[in-house]
Scaffold this motif. Structure first.
Motif, short mmCIF file in Angstrom:
data_model
loop_
_atom_site.label_atom_id
_atom_site.label_comp_id
_atom_site.label_asym_id
_atom_site.label_seq_id
_atom_site.Cartn_x
_atom_site.Cartn_y
_atom_site.Cartn_z
N PHE A 262 47.29 -23.63 41.55
CA PHE A 262 46.67 -24.68 42.73
C PHE A 262 47.57 -24.85 44.42
O PHE A 262 46.00 -24.86 45.04
CB PHE A 262 45.98 -25.51 41.46
CG PHE A 262 45.61 -26.62 42.64
CD1 PHE A 262 44.13 -26.46 42.88
CD2 PHE A 262 46.91 -27.59 42.60
CE1 PHE A 262 43.80 -27.64 44.04
CE2 PHE A 262 46.15 -28.73 43.19
CZ PHE A 262 44.08 -29.05 43.67
N LEU A 266 45.81 -23.73 47.86
CA LEU A 266 45.86 -25.27 49.02
C LEU A 266 46.42 -24.70 50.58
O LEU A 266 46.16 -24.80 51.10
CB LEU A 266 45.99 -26.12 48.38
CG LEU A 266 45.36 -27.24 47.51
CD1 LEU A 266 46.26 -28.37 46.90
CD2 LEU A 266 43.78 -27.15 47.65
N PRO B 11 39.24 -29.49 45.21
CA PRO B 11 40.71 -29.37 45.94
C PRO B 11 40.41 -27.85 44.95
O PRO B 11 40.94 -28.48 43.19
CB PRO B 11 41.57 -29.58 46.20
CG PRO B 11 41.13 -31.12 46.09
CD PRO B 11 39.63 -31.50 45.58
N GLY B 12 40.37 -26.43 45.15
CA GLY B 12 40.74 -25.68 43.54
C GLY B 12 39.65 -24.17 43.86
O GLY B 12 39.25 -24.19 43.43
N SER B 13 37.97 -25.28 44.73
CA SER B 13 37.20 -24.38 44.54
C SER B 13 37.19 -23.20 45.36
O SER B 13 38.07 -23.20 45.55
CB SER B 13 36.81 -25.58 45.40
OG SER B 13 35.15 -26.50 44.49
N ASN B 14 36.73 -22.48 44.16
CA ASN B 14 37.34 -21.15 45.58
C ASN B 14 35.42 -20.11 45.72
O ASN B 14 35.68 -18.86 46.11
CB ASN B 14 38.23 -20.24 44.33
CG ASN B 14 37.79 -19.71 43.42
OD1 ASN B 14 36.43 -19.62 42.68
ND2 ASN B 14 38.62 -19.63 42.33
N CYS B 15 34.65 -20.90 44.84
CA CYS B 15 33.42 -20.40 44.98
C CYS B 15 32.39 -20.67 46.21
O CYS B 15 31.19 -20.62 46.52
CB CYS B 15 32.29 -19.80 43.91
SG CYS B 15 33.11 -18.89 42.86
N GLU B 16 33.00 -21.51 47.16
CA GLU B 16 32.04 -22.71 47.72
C GLU B 16 31.38 -21.56 48.69
O GLU B 16 30.49 -21.91 49.75
CB GLU B 16 32.47 -23.87 48.47
CG GLU B 16 33.80 -23.58 49.19
CD GLU B 16 35.46 -23.15 48.32
OE1 GLU B 16 35.37 -22.79 47.21
OE2 GLU B 16 35.85 -23.04 49.55
N GLN B 17 32.99 -20.94 49.22
CA GLN B 17 32.27 -20.48 49.94
C GLN B 17 31.12 -18.65 49.92
O GLN B 17 29.87 -18.78 50.76
CB GLN B 17 33.21 -19.03 51.37
CG GLN B 17 34.66 -20.14 51.31
CD GLN B 17 35.17 -20.20 52.55
OE1 GLN B 17 35.67 -18.81 52.34
NE2 GLN B 17 36.14 -20.43 53.15
N TRP B 34 33.01 -32.78 50.86
CA TRP B 34 33.72 -32.74 50.66
C TRP B 34 34.39 -33.94 49.78
O TRP B 34 33.44 -34.66 49.59
CB TRP B 34 35.26 -33.38 51.88
CG TRP B 34 36.39 -32.69 52.08
CD1 TRP B 34 37.61 -34.31 52.12
CD2 TRP B 34 37.08 -31.83 51.09
NE1 TRP B 34 38.82 -33.41 51.61
CE2 TRP B 34 38.10 -32.83 51.39
CE3 TRP B 34 37.72 -30.56 51.23
CZ2 TRP B 34 39.79 -32.18 51.18
CZ3 TRP B 34 38.14 -29.97 50.50
CH2 TRP B 34 39.81 -30.66 50.75
N PHE B 52 38.56 -23.55 40.28
CA PHE B 52 39.54 -23.92 39.29
C PHE B 52 39.84 -25.63 40.13
O PHE B 52 41.23 -25.89 41.27
CB PHE B 52 41.28 -23.36 39.43
CG PHE B 52 41.15 -21.99 38.03
CD1 PHE B 52 40.30 -21.14 39.02
CD2 PHE B 52 41.35 -21.60 37.62
CE1 PHE B 52 40.21 -20.13 38.60
CE2 PHE B 52 41.57 -20.79 36.62
CZ PHE B 52 40.00 -19.88 37.25
N TYR B 54 41.22 -29.20 41.24
CA TYR B 54 42.92 -29.29 40.43
C TYR B 54 43.25 -28.29 39.79
O TYR B 54 44.18 -28.83 39.54
CB TYR B 54 42.33 -30.27 40.40
CG TYR B 54 42.38 -31.90 41.08
CD1 TYR B 54 42.47 -32.30 42.44
CD2 TYR B 54 40.39 -31.94 41.28
CE1 TYR B 54 41.93 -33.14 42.89
CE2 TYR B 54 39.70 -32.89 41.62
CZ TYR B 54 40.86 -33.51 42.75
OH TYR B 54 39.85 -34.15 43.70
N GLY B 55 43.06 -27.10 40.40
CA GLY B 55 44.35 -26.31 39.18
C GLY B 55 43.73 -26.17 38.05
O GLY B 55 44.12 -25.14 37.19
N TYR B 57 43.91 -27.94 35.64
CA TYR B 57 45.93 -28.34 34.38
C TYR B 57 45.31 -28.82 33.09
O TYR B 57 46.07 -28.42 32.41
CB TYR B 57 46.54 -28.41 35.17
CG TYR B 57 47.17 -26.97 36.11
CD1 TYR B 57 47.60 -25.63 36.40
CD2 TYR B 57 47.59 -27.66 37.56
CE1 TYR B 57 47.72 -25.25 37.55
CE2 TYR B 57 48.50 -26.66 38.88
CZ TYR B 57 47.73 -25.27 37.84
OH TYR B 57 48.95 -24.59 38.90
#
Lengths: 779, 239
Positions: A262, A266, B11-17, B34, B52, B54-55, B57
């Motif tokens: 994570f 970032l 933070p940690g989203s990875n499919c937004e683009q 945001w 993911f 915030y990760g 976790y």
């Protein structure tokens, strides 16, 4: 400090003073892996006794892992220049131009020793480290590939390592949003004590965005971005990566880092945003030897000095000493040089993303690498003061003794075909159908879907071919920018360690040839290479011989093909209990497709299509998977490689793919023609009828692993233009059969006698091929 | 004016683009939102993308649900605004109680990235069209926690109110079982083979598969288009 176990490193008890007695200094130097003459060298460079911090720094910078002291001379054999090379070795990654102003950065690196101790974190941080090398260059990471080696899955520990490493690669890469698009895995006893985890990453940028880790501008700020610093991974480069394993290996677990994908995700966004805005003078990642190597290399490359206060480094543990902060390998950290004017913007962006950024020092014009600890009394604050260039560039260089291992003559003198024919005469159950099923169900050949299902291989929306194809193919494009091109890149990682064990020179060339052939099958033109050279202890002459030979073989072939080696990594000391791994010079090759829509996979597409074998069948069974799987023998000479024939075969097939004449193309490798046919049948859910009429005995026609061969299929109407192209390239070929039905039937003709050699229903082939890996892992 | 989607980025989203690209490819306007924003203005629909957050976790989506933007997302949804949660977005929507149930770890305890077949069910969902019911879409899944679960009463209500939008089906046909009468089981073990559900009003839709990956045809399939286009067609009667 007493009671802390730093993975076998003796921690000196100090009273806060960073001063060493002469005798203690030498003892500590040796305990840290330095040789007595290297210690003398330090005295000469420093002109005095080193401080504790300095000694730690030297021990890491001059470790094999950071300094390449045993390999440097050999590596000079590689050529790294070429018209498309924008950045060769010496930076965090190599970079090539791929057309239309796009550039691709890539590199492969090992994380073997950490993974052998803690497979999940070892593999995960291996991925994290190589990805940082990529976005450090200004490129968005777009793909990752992993080349893995383990011992036999019959052993519980090997299953644990394999399962853990795959989960770690997925766990890290999936979270980052970087697709894991390919790689390979082999299971051989030689890797039992020392698995190999070689991670390759690829990134994409505009040529103008290329960034380098060259510190400059005295007065500029040195900024640490990302995670806080702890005691994790202290001595990773020296303790883990530069020594052999023994019974105490488990005690080295504290030297393995723990990853936080994570934070890395970032970091990628923060760094790419700031790079794009032009806020960095230089950017580097913290990898092996942490802050020490990153800062000193940055200073050395720029011919400047650097002055760091360790107390400005955010720490996640109490009472860390200066040397611990300097050598910690805590993950997910980047080092940037920023002008004072740009600092507010850098701070703002980092805060917005929730990423820490700290000004830990400044660039100076002294050429000195100065470390201070502001928590100490003023007169004791400078804990290290060393010449940056000497530290980074003047590591000792060795020319190790080399001796041809005795086993090579015996192994190469072995006549594999004669051996097999003798054994066949003794067998009363000669059954090539069964042999083919055994091969398809063997750990080295069976489907890898169990692995790649665990990896996100599609995020970023540019994956053209699913994993399992001969090479990974990606469209060149960036959904974030909304810029998509019609161009593509193809990537393949390869190395048959068994071939390299039997003939390191030719084995390395065969690895390159296979990688290039994989690219040809998808229609791509090879452009440049990265490598990850995994060997045993280079201080053993017989091991060093294999290294020297493999490097020569690879370098000679690369020069022949004019393929530059633009980045790479050497991993030595891959031994446990005195047993070295197979020499494993893994290659990662990247090629370009002008039009990515021509790319095709290995699956047969339609009943009635004609099957053609490009290249020639010989009787080479030395080092083959068949010899190992059927007769449990690793011996003989690996296949011959005619570099020009190989090039012609590739060029011919590439031309056919680019002209859209083919329905499928599949490289022949382990298991030979029979396995390649079976794989194309399984992938396409179609049978095939084939007749192999040649000069070689049936067993060789089916299972020999002669190089420079590709299996293609095509609509009957396309056969004429295909044959014209093949003839034009002057490559041997044979039309061997047709696609169709639900059975794979292979007849062989030898000395005028035609025999049904293989006849097996598709579902029987598919069952063993698909189910094996999961069954082996879960046994 | 083009239909305007907001793509919520944690933070940690990875499919937004990829989602933004897919929507633009289809001719819609798509802007990022945001996670720290508290106001949502001028959006016709929202998409919470995969990744993911915030990760992850903690439990997936459990932290993102408390992000500043989520109050606005809830208000938008309660006012009838169309909201789609893909993968991690679906997990966030369940954590935020905009959708019932939860997503557990996959039954095999392994991450799964693979194409699956999905049957469009007859439902109240705004993101599918009535005439698409029964159609089978090929869309990839990509998750570690996609094993949908809810209590018996909730399942009953989901069925009764026609809130089950997508179900995993066998690869070759529209069939939910094999010849021996064995019921088809989704690779992640989801209850009742549920791949996507909506709220009772039909405007909030969560699904585990990634339709944005099969929009521009890069992998040879364009089945993802239907879901985005259906919403727009219903809302503005075009596209």
């Amino acid at each position: 400090m007493s009671g802390l176990d730093l993975g076998g490193i003796p921690v000196p008890v100090t009273d806060g003073m960073d001063v060493l007695e002469p005798k203690r200094a030498l003892e500590l130097a040796v305990a840290l892996g330095l040789k007595p003459d290297e210690f003398d060298n330090i005295l000469a460079v420093q002109g005095r006794l080193p401080s504790l911090t300095e000694l730690y720094i030297y021990s890491l910078m001059w470790s094999e892992h950071c300094s390449y002291k045993h390999s440097k001379k050999q590596l000079r054999k590689f050529s790294s220049s070429g018209a498309k090379v924008l950045q060769g070795p010496g930076e965090n990654a190599g970079v090539i131009g791929v057309g239309d102003g796009w550039a691709v950065a890539f590199k492969m690196e090992s994380h073997n020793h950490p993974s052998a101790i803690e497979p999940y974190e070892g593999a995960a941080t291996g991925v994290g480290g190589i990805i940082r090398d990529i976005f450090t260059m200004g490129a968005r990471p777009i793909a990752s590939l992993d080349s893995l080696r383990f011992g036999s899955l019959d052993k519980p520990r090997q299953r644990y390592l394999f399962d853990g490493a795959v989960a770690g690669i997925g766990g890290y890469g999936n979270c980052l949003g970087v697709p894991t698009v390919g790689g390979e895995v082999y299971f051989e006893d030689a890797y039992e004590g020392n698995c190999l985890i070689n991670a390759m990453a690829v990134g994409l940028m505009r040529e103008s965005e290329l960034t380098r880790a060259i510190g400059s501008g005295p007065g500029n700020l040195v900024v640490l971005i990302g995670s806080s610093t702890g005691r994790d991974g202290i001595g990773g480069a020296s303790v883990l990566a530069s020594q052999e394993f023994d019974e105490a290996a488990e005690n080295k677990r504290p030297a393995v880092q723990v990853g936080d994908p994570f934070e890395e995700k970032l970091l990628i966004e923060v760094c790419l945003e700031l790079l794009k805005a032009g806020r960095f003078v230089a950017l580097g990642d913290l990898g092996a030897a942490g802050l020490t190597s990153s800062a000193s290399e940055m200073a050395s490359r720029g011919g400047v000095g650097i002055d760091i206060d360790v107390r400005k480094v955010p720490q996640r543990e109490d009472a860390m000493q200066a040397f611990e902060i300097m050598v910690s390998e805590s993950q997910e950290r980047m080092l940037a040089v920023v002008t004072p004017e740009d600092w507010p913007a850098v701070e703002e962006t980092c805060t917005r993303w929730g990423v820490a950024a700290s000004r830990i020092g400044t660039i100076t014009d002294t050429g000195r690498f100065v470390v201070r600890d502001s928590s100490l009394p003023p007169e004791q604050q400078i804990v290290a003061d060393m010449p940056a260039e000497m530290l980074a560039e003047s590591a000792p260089e060795y020319d190790p003794e080399s001796r041809r291992p005795a086993y090579l003559d015996e192994a190469q003198g072995f006549d594999a075909l004669a051996f097999i024919e003798k054994r066949e005469r003794e067998r009363d159950n000669l059954d090539y159908t069964q042999d083919l099923l055994t091969l398809l169900g063997s750990s080295n050949i069976c489907s890898r879907a169990w692995i790649w299902r665990q990896y996100d291989h599609q995020v970023q929306n540019n994956t053209v071919l699913l994993p399992g194809a001969d090479a990974a193919v990606l469209r060149i494009g960036d959904t974030g920018r909304g810029e998509m091109s019609t161009r593509g890149i193809a990537i393949s990682t390869d190395c048959n360690g068994r071939y390299c064990y039997l003939d390191p020179y030719r084995g390395a060339q065969l690895a390159l040839a296979e990688g290039m052939r994989n690219l040809a099958c998808v229609g791509a033109e090879p452009v440049a290479l990265t490598d990850c050279l995994n060997f045993g202890n280079p201080e053993k002459p017989e091991v060093f011989y294999t290294f020297e030979q493999a490097v020569s073989g690879l370098a000679d072939a690369c020069k022949h093909y004019k393929i530059p080696v633009i980045s790479g990594n050497v991993s030595f000391y891959n031994e446990s209990f005195g047993m070295a791994i197979y020499p494993t010079p893994t290659i990662g090759i990247v090629g370009v497709l002008e039009d990515v829509s021509v790319a095709l996979d290995a699956a047969f597409k339609q009943a009635g299509d004609v099957i053609i074998l490009v290249g020639e069948c010989t009787d080479e069974l030395g080092g083959s998977e068949y010899l190992k799987t059927r007769y449990d023998k690793v011996a003989g000479s690996p296949p011959q490689l005619d570099l020009d024939l190989e090039a012609a075969v590739q060029a011919a097939v590439r031309a056919c793919v680019q002209a859209r004449l083919l329905a499928s193309a599949h490289d022949l490798s382990e298991g030979g023609l029979a396995v390649a046919l079976a794989e194309s049948c399984i992938a396409g859910s179609l049978g095939a009828s084939v007749v192999l009429d040649g000069e070689v005995p049936p067993v060789a026609a089916l299972f020999a692993e002669s190089a420079s061969r590709i299996l293609i299929s095509a609509d009957p109407e396309q056969v004429e233009p295909i044959l014209e192209l093949l003839l034009g390239h002057q490559v041997p070929y044979s039309v061997i059969g047709d696609v169709g039905g639900s059975v794979l039937a292979i007849d062989t003709v030898f000395e005028g006698v035609q025999k049904a050699a293989v006849a097996v229903p598709l579902n029987a082939l598919a069952a063993v091929y698909h189910d094996t890996l999961e069954t082996l892992v879960k046994q | 004016m083009a239909f305007r989607f907001g793509v919520v980025v944690f933070p940690g989203s990875n499919c937004e683009q990829d989602v933004q690209y897919a929507l633009s490819y289809l001719g819609y306007e798509a802007r990022y939102v945001w996670h720290q924003e508290r106001q949502l203005h001028g959006f016709d629909a929202l998409v919470l993308p995969g990744g993911f957050s915030y990760g992850d976790y903690l439990r997936c989506g459990a932290v993102a649900r408390f992000s500043p933007v989520m109050d606005a997302v809830v208000s938008f949804a309660e006012a009838g605004g169309p909201v789609m949660g893909i993968c991690n977005g679906f997990q966030i929507l369940t954590e935020a109680h905009l959708l019932p149930g939860a997503l557990l770890r996959n039954i095999g305890l392994k991450f799964l990235c693979q194409p699956v077949s999905l049957r469009v069910e007859q439902s109240v969902c705004l993101w599918t069209l009535p005439e698409d019911a029964g159609r089978v879409l090929r869309i990839p899944i990509n998750h570690n926690e996609g094993n949908y679960i809810c209590d018996a009463d909730t399942l009953k209500a989901l069925r009764a109110n026609k809130q089950i939008v997508l179900r995993y089906v066998g690869d070759n046909d529209n069939d939910t079982g094999d010849d021996s009468g064995q019921l088809y089981q989704a690779p992640n073990g989801a209850l009742d083979n549920i791949a996507g559900i909506c709220n009772a009003a039909g405007n909030v839709f969560g699904l585990m598969p990634h339709p944005e990956r099969v929009v521009d045809g890069i992998s040879g399939c364009t089945d993802g288009r239907a879901l985005f286009n259906s919403l727009v067609r219903r809302m503005v009667g075009v596209s």
